[in-house]
Structures are given as structure tokens and as C-alpha cells.
Design a protein around this motif. Sequence first.
Motif, short mmCIF file in Angstrom:
data_model
loop_
_atom_site.label_atom_id
_atom_site.label_comp_id
_atom_site.label_asym_id
_atom_site.label_seq_id
_atom_site.Cartn_x
_atom_site.Cartn_y
_atom_site.Cartn_z
N HIS A 257 1.85 0.31 -4.70
CA HIS A 257 2.71 0.93 -3.70
C HIS A 257 2.51 2.44 -3.64
CE1 HIS A 257 5.63 -2.72 -4.04
NE2 HIS A 257 4.62 -2.95 -3.22
N LEU A 258 2.33 3.09 -4.79
CA LEU A 258 2.18 4.54 -4.81
C LEU A 258 0.85 4.99 -4.24
CD1 LEU A 258 3.70 5.62 -8.26
CD2 LEU A 258 4.70 5.86 -5.99
N GLN A 259 -0.18 4.14 -4.32
CA GLN A 259 -1.51 4.57 -3.88
C GLN A 259 -1.60 4.75 -2.37
OE1 GLN A 259 -3.77 1.26 -5.39
NE2 GLN A 259 -3.98 0.31 -3.37
N ASP A 260 -0.64 4.20 -1.63
CA ASP A 260 -0.61 4.33 -0.17
C ASP A 260 0.71 4.99 0.24
OD1 ASP A 260 -3.12 3.06 0.29
OD2 ASP A 260 -2.17 1.13 -0.10
N PRO A 261 0.78 6.32 0.22
CA PRO A 261 2.06 7.01 0.48
C PRO A 261 2.47 7.08 1.94
CG PRO A 261 0.33 8.61 0.07
CD PRO A 261 -0.29 7.27 -0.14
N PHE A 262 1.67 6.49 2.85
CA PHE A 262 2.00 6.53 4.28
C PHE A 262 2.01 5.11 4.86
CE2 PHE A 262 -0.56 10.58 3.71
CZ PHE A 262 0.54 11.37 3.52
N ASP A 263 2.58 4.16 4.13
CA ASP A 263 2.50 2.76 4.54
C ASP A 263 3.80 2.21 5.11
OD1 ASP A 263 0.01 1.71 4.47
OD2 ASP A 263 0.34 0.34 2.80
N ASN A 264 4.77 3.08 5.40
CA ASN A 264 6.05 2.66 5.95
C ASN A 264 6.80 1.71 5.02
OD1 ASN A 264 7.94 2.96 8.00
ND2 ASN A 264 7.23 1.20 9.15
N LYS A 265 6.84 2.07 3.74
CA LYS A 265 7.55 1.30 2.72
C LYS A 265 8.56 2.21 2.02
CE LYS A 265 3.54 -1.66 1.72
NZ LYS A 265 2.54 -2.03 0.70
N PRO A 266 9.51 1.64 1.28
CA PRO A 266 10.50 2.48 0.58
C PRO A 266 9.88 3.47 -0.39
CG PRO A 266 11.28 0.22 0.69
CD PRO A 266 9.86 0.20 1.22
N THR A 267 8.66 3.19 -0.89
CA THR A 267 8.02 4.10 -1.84
C THR A 267 7.23 5.20 -1.14
OG1 THR A 267 6.23 2.46 -1.96
CG2 THR A 267 7.86 2.44 -3.72
N ASP A 268 7.28 5.25 0.19
CA ASP A 268 6.54 6.26 0.96
C ASP A 268 6.98 7.68 0.63
OD1 ASP A 268 4.91 4.61 2.35
OD2 ASP A 268 5.62 5.17 4.32
#
Length: 305
Positions: A257-268
Motif C-alpha cells: 500500500h505504501l509503495q503507491d502513494p497516489f492510488d486513491n486508498k486510505p494510505t495515500d
Amino acid sequence: MLLKNNIPFKYVFGKIKYEVLLVAVYTLIIVILHDRFNLKHMAIPLSVPMIMGTVISLLLAFRSNQAYDRWWEARTIWGAIVNDSRSFTRQVLSFVDDSAYESEEINHFRERMVRRQIAWCYALSQSLRGLDGKDGLEKHISKREVAYVSRFANIPMALLDLHARDLNYALKKGWLNEFQQVTLDQTLSRLCDAMGKCERIKNTVFPATYSLYIHFAMNFFILLLPFALIEYFGLIEVPLVVAIAASFLLIEKMAIHLQDPFDNKPTDTPMTTISRNIERDLKQLLNDHHLPETTQNVDHKFYVM
């Protein structure tokens, strides 16, 4: 971005619920086979999965660190966008000939530039998440400008182009001198650089083979673990194996999740929240009291976007 408090267990467990269920069923089957048929030869030395677990832990730690570096770089870039947006607004509002301060055209020019900068922040956040960059722009810029930027695939780039055109116009009108125009253009260049850095992170895929090899090794470790613990714990090994497997699985999911910081997820990276804060600050500089509503303190939310 996940907040410190109130992260529900349902959210955490939901990331690995199917994997945990499979591990529990798999371990239970091995225990039943071992107890019913007295298959002593099923056991393996505990040192085998221990060595594998140690190696995999180091690999997962390195992978998580690399993923966090990507997330933190994205957050650092957006911190620079905040600073440059404020600097750009301050420069636009002050770099104008004092003798023409009361000019309605100049006041309109200032307001147009500042509101377009707000629109740029929202457009960039939308574009990075794969959403429509034009969504909501009509609240900040004119219909004519919306129609202009709609012709471009890269909406934030088109908005920066409008900024540059207006700066040239202000220079020709004498509202800015050459030094002021160059200073503002340098600020625009920094904003453009920040946009390019975000796009680099977005478009650079984390090495797939690296992730795949660690994933296979971790699954093999989980498959071996019940055979190493079966002689020591019996039926109790089911929750024990599930707990150990869940720890490894959660660390892997966190890195993914952290490796994609622009994925429209709560971890963004919380780009929408940052853009809203920029809008608040810039509107206050314009003496505009129609400020955006904040969603940071909503009790039922455990993350901000």
C-alpha cells in the motif's frame, strides 16, 4: 493517510482475512492428519522455518523501507507544493505597481491567478489518482479557462501554461518589472518540477520480480511452519501459526500500500486535505471568507485523503 487513532480492527483484518482463513484451514488439516494417523514423519526440524523466517524478515524490512521512502518522498513533494503555492500567492499580491493598486483590472488579475493556483492543486491531486482533473475546477476558474484546459491530457500542465501567459501579459502591461516576472516564473518552475516528481513516482512501478520472489518465499515459509510446530503444540499450533502468518502478511500488505502513494486508498498521501488547506490559506490572503469545510475532525473517519 491513516490517522494515529481509531483505526478499526475490521480495516486491518480485512486486508488479510482470506489469507488468514486459508492458513487456519491448512494448519487444522495438518493437525488432524498428524493426530488421527499418528504421522510422526510429518514433523520437520524447527530450525528450517526459523532460518527462512529470519531471512524473509530482513527482506520484508528492506522492502517496507523502500516503500516508505516512496510514500515519504511523495509527502515531501506535497509539502514543497504548499510552500510554493503560498509563495506564489504572496508574490502575485505584492509584485504589482503600487500606483495601480486600485485598478479593477489588476485586482481581477490577482484574484484570477490565486484561484487558478488553488485549482491547480486540486487538479494535480485528481490527476495523480487517475480521476478526472477537470472535476470541480469550475468553482475556482472561469468557464473559458475550463474549456481551454479541457483540450489537454495533462490538466495541471495547462493551468501552469495559463499562469505563464498571464505573467507575460502583466509584464507587457507594466504591472510587473522583469525581475519580478523572473521571480514568479521561478516559482512556477518549482511547481512544475514538483508535478514531474509526483508523476515519476506514479508512473515508476515498484520492481515486480522483487515483490514476487519475497511473496513466494513467505508463502513457502508459512507452508512449512505447521510441520515444524506440530510436535510441540498440537492443536494449539493453529492460532499460533495464524498469528505468525498474519504478522508477515500484514507487513507485506503495508509495503504494497505504501509503495503507491497516489492510488486513491486510505494510505495515500493526503492530497485532497493538503489542497483544501492551501485553498483556505490562499483565500484568506484574498480576504475571501468563503473558506472550505474541514473534514479532518470527523469522528467516524480514521483517515484523510
